[in-house]
Design a protein around this motif. Sequence first.
Motif, PDB file in Angstrom:
ATOM      1  N   TRP A  69      -7.934  -3.733  12.595  1.00  0.00           N
ATOM      2  CA  TRP A  69      -6.857  -2.626  12.146  1.00  0.00           C
ATOM      3  C   TRP A  69      -5.931  -2.813  13.003  1.00  0.00           C
TER       4      TRP A  69
ATOM      5  N   ILE B 243       0.981  -1.261   0.642  1.00  0.00           N
ATOM      6  CA  ILE B 243      -0.179   0.182   0.094  1.00  0.00           C
ATOM      7  C   ILE B 243       0.861   1.171   0.222  1.00  0.00           C
TER       8      ILE B 243
ATOM      9  N   LEU C 281      -4.810   8.200  -0.786  1.00  0.00           N
ATOM     10  CA  LEU C 281      -4.249   6.388  -0.590  1.00  0.00           C
ATOM     11  C   LEU C 281      -3.579   6.955  -2.157  1.00  0.00           C
TER      12      LEU C 281
ATOM     13  N   TYR D  34      -4.695   4.210   9.575  1.00  0.00           N
ATOM     14  CA  TYR D  34      -5.243   2.055   9.850  1.00  0.00           C
ATOM     15  C   TYR D  34      -5.702   1.835   9.074  1.00  0.00           C
ATOM     16  N   TYR D  35      -4.940   0.643   8.683  1.00  0.00           N
ATOM     17  CA  TYR D  35      -5.698  -0.387   7.656  1.00  0.00           C
ATOM     18  C   TYR D  35      -6.433  -1.717   8.409  1.00  0.00           C
ATOM     19  N   SER D  36      -7.141  -2.153   6.800  1.00  0.00           N
ATOM     20  CA  SER D  36      -7.748  -3.768   7.820  1.00  0.00           C
ATOM     21  C   SER D  36      -8.165  -4.452   6.551  1.00  0.00           C
TER      22      SER D  36
ATOM     23  N   LEU E 145     -10.021  -3.901   1.050  1.00  0.00           N
ATOM     24  CA  LEU E 145      -8.831  -3.087   1.762  1.00  0.00           C
ATOM     25  C   LEU E 145      -9.603  -1.521   2.749  1.00  0.00           C
ATOM     26  N   TRP E 146      -9.316  -1.420   3.479  1.00  0.00           N
ATOM     27  CA  TRP E 146     -10.228  -0.448   4.111  1.00  0.00           C
ATOM     28  C   TRP E 146      -8.937   0.891   5.227  1.00  0.00           C
ATOM     29  N   LEU E 147      -9.354   2.356   4.869  1.00  0.00           N
ATOM     30  CA  LEU E 147      -8.193   2.457   4.993  1.00  0.00           C
ATOM     31  C   LEU E 147      -8.951   3.887   6.639  1.00  0.00           C
TER      32      LEU E 147
END
Length: 208
Positions: A124, A95, A167, A116-118, A150-152
Amino acid sequence: MKKYFIAFTVSVSVFIASSAFAITIDFRDNVWEGAEGLGSFTYGDVTLSANPQDAVLWQDGIDGIGIINGYENDEIEGSEVLQVSFASEVILEAIYLADFFYECRWWSGCYSEIGYYSLNGADWTQVTALNPSNSNGEMSIVVGEIVSSLWLRAPGRIGGKDHEFALQRLDITPVPEPATLMLMGIGLAGLAGGAARRKWKKKALDKG
């Protein structure tokens, strides 16, 4: 016939190897301009979604993708969450973030922004900006896991300190379909079998 079979299996193996190379999704490219002002945008096998419901996506050619939500600016922060979904599972290699700084301000001192990313909506993982950051606050995060989404997110302003980012890019590798893996297995087995037969035949001729 054997020569044709070997040539076929080599071709299959080369095709699979070439399809396994990492692909860079660069959100600075103009193909992503269509995301501007929308809550959700799909290009190819990738869908971008802005959360909460009234938030919209933002894009530019330097930083990539962010979110606009009411008074908040064009980066991911506060209650905003950017979701990146893939049509089929991929290996998320890395990323790349932008506007993610080690900040020094007279009223708050020096600090590293956090975010944070998930993966797939699971727990997270916190990331911290590098010290010192480069001029555009760019940072890469090595992942190397199979994902479908992907979550941010970033906290926003805490005690006069801003934590936010955009991103910029993703490096992904397609995950081969089961049928493709089966073809690769058949191809490799054919190559191994052919080599073993040639070796046995040579030994037999040497003995004779």
